[in-house]
Design a protein around this motif. Structure first.
Motif, PDB file in Angstrom:
ATOM      1  N   LEU A 328       0.831  -1.205   0.000  1.00  0.00           N
ATOM      2  CA  LEU A 328       0.000   0.000   0.000  1.00  0.00           C
ATOM      3  C   LEU A 328       0.859   1.247   0.000  1.00  0.00           C
ATOM      4  N   ASP A 329       0.323   2.309  -0.557  1.00  0.00           N
ATOM      5  CA  ASP A 329       1.124   3.535  -0.621  1.00  0.00           C
ATOM      6  C   ASP A 329       1.166   4.225   0.742  1.00  0.00           C
ATOM      7  N   ASP A 330       2.026   5.242   0.840  1.00  0.00           N
ATOM      8  CA  ASP A 330       2.291   5.873   2.128  1.00  0.00           C
ATOM      9  C   ASP A 330       1.066   6.556   2.720  1.00  0.00           C
ATOM     10  N   ALA A 331       0.156   7.017   1.878  1.00  0.00           N
ATOM     11  CA  ALA A 331      -1.042   7.680   2.394  1.00  0.00           C
ATOM     12  C   ALA A 331      -2.058   6.680   2.922  1.00  0.00           C
ATOM     13  N   ASP A 332      -2.167   5.515   2.278  1.00  0.00           N
ATOM     14  CA  ASP A 332      -3.174   4.530   2.652  1.00  0.00           C
ATOM     15  C   ASP A 332      -2.731   3.625   3.791  1.00  0.00           C
ATOM     16  N   LEU A 333      -1.436   3.339   3.872  1.00  0.00           N
ATOM     17  CA  LEU A 333      -0.937   2.331   4.801  1.00  0.00           C
ATOM     18  C   LEU A 333      -1.319   2.603   6.250  1.00  0.00           C
ATOM     19  N   PRO A 334      -1.077   3.784   6.815  1.00  0.00           N
ATOM     20  CA  PRO A 334      -1.428   3.978   8.229  1.00  0.00           C
ATOM     21  C   PRO A 334      -2.915   3.882   8.511  1.00  0.00           C
ATOM     22  N   LYS A 335      -3.751   4.258   7.549  1.00  0.00           N
ATOM     23  CA  LYS A 335      -5.197   4.147   7.743  1.00  0.00           C
ATOM     24  C   LYS A 335      -5.609   2.691   7.876  1.00  0.00           C
TER      25      LYS A 335
END
Length: 354
Positions: A328-335
């Motif tokens: 997953l990309d950096d924006a989606d991963l923590p979510k």
């Protein structure tokens, strides 16, 4: 609390993550089996015990028996915490073993066994409140009792959600008798976690564990379909619902649902809008076992509505949950790793830095 762990995963490259470091990780899909609940059912309503095994081959029974012999040890608190540290899980949202719904028991027995399970989950959480939150179970065969137990779970036990089956002893979730329960869940603001327990008509699924491999996602598909087409999500628009196993087959084939709604009066009679618009109001866990399928869920469903789930401690679980999401990309991963679930469950996510 900042131990570094290494994860080697079949789905991708070797990666390194830090628990409570780079990302906050919440497992929304993991279970606790309460042995005393089985004993209560066997004593009070023996015909209700093991009813979910109706469509199960002798070979599957043999494999399940071997697995369950180790569950008491593996699901114990100390071993659970050690596995969480090894896998990089900061918080587990513990829900009941789905085999312990017992909706087919007499209502009073169902009420008592639900209280027993919920008390045990609450006690487990209380022993490690920084690592666990709890979701309870309710006796949906009696809606008034279910509502009372839902309210007790929230107000007295501090549980954050309620796990339910995809049907209530064969009755589908759009049955109007359940409307007071949906209203109570909506008013209480608790998460409803929908987790199937095989398929109700699995005469052709007894071999090869098909009642789980195919039956579980098929049940989730039907549950979502009834919630949408049966108008539940119109009547109770404030519900917060998360569906296990990536929502079953519905997220991969919703175009046919939309077409039927547009083309046929019998499909659009009870829901106001096209089905896919409701689908994206649900949350789904990411227990889909394939990174391409995960990527498709992100593309079609949106990263804001996906939550990491492992199915711990069962053999159908994801063995490397953080590594599985490494594409997953950096924006989606923590979510997806934790922030979405934290919001649903009322968990305060710590400030983390790379």
């Amino acid at each position: 609390m900042t131990d570094t762990f290494h994860s080697c995963h079949d789905h991708g490259r070797r990666t390194t993550f830090s628990r409570r470091g780079q990302h906050f990780v919440v497992d929304i899909h993991c279970h606790l089996h309460v042995r005393e609940a089985d004993e209560m059912i066997q004593a009070e309503s023996p015909s209700s015990f093991g009813a979910h095994m109706k469509f199960t081959s002798p070979k599957t029974i043999e494999v399940n028996r071997a697995q369950f012999m180790g569950l008491a040890r593996r699901g114990g608190v100390e071993n659970r915490l050690a596995d969480m540290d090894r896998l990089g899980i900061d918080v587990q949202a513990i829900s009941p073993n789905p085999s312990q719904y017992y909706y087919n028991a007499p209502a009073e027995v169902g009420r008592l066994v639900s209280r027993l399970i919920n008390d045990r989950i609450a006690a487990t959480v209380a022993g490690n409140p920084d690592r666990f939150v709890g979701m309870g179970t309710v006796p949906l065969q009696n809606v008034e009792m279910a509502i009372a137990e839902l309210r007790r779970c929230k107000s007295e036990l501090g549980l954050r959600g309620i796990e339910i089956n995809t049907n209530v002893d064969g009755a589908d979730l759009h049955d109007r008798r359940l409307d007071p329960f949906w209203s109570a869940a909506e008013d209480a603001g608790v998460l409803i976690f929908i987790h199937p327990l095989g398929f109700t008509h699995a005469e052709r699924m007894s071999e090869y564990y098909f009642n789980n491999l195919i039956g579980n996602p098929l049940e989730s598909t039907l549950a979502i379909g009834h919630l949408i087409f049966g108008g539940v999500l119109d009547r109770h628009s404030g519900l917060r619902i998360c569906v296990a196993h990536g929502g079953g087959y519905m997220p991969g084939y919703w175009g046919r649902m939309d077409h039927g709604w547009h083309a046929r009066a019998d499909c659009s009679a009870d829901c106001l809008h096209k089905p896919s618009s409701y689908l994206r109001r649900l949350w789904l866990d990411t227990l889909v076992h394939d990174q391409d399928q995960l990527a498709n869920l992100v593309r079609t469903h949106g990263a804001d509505r996906l939550c990491l789930g492992t199915d711990y401690p069962f053999d159908m679980g994801e063995p490397d949950p953080v590594g599985f999401h490494s594409g997953l990309d950096d924006a989606d991963l923590p979510k997806v790793l934790g922030l979405n679930a934290a919001g649903l469950l009322g968990i305060e996510a710590p400030e983390v830095t790379p």
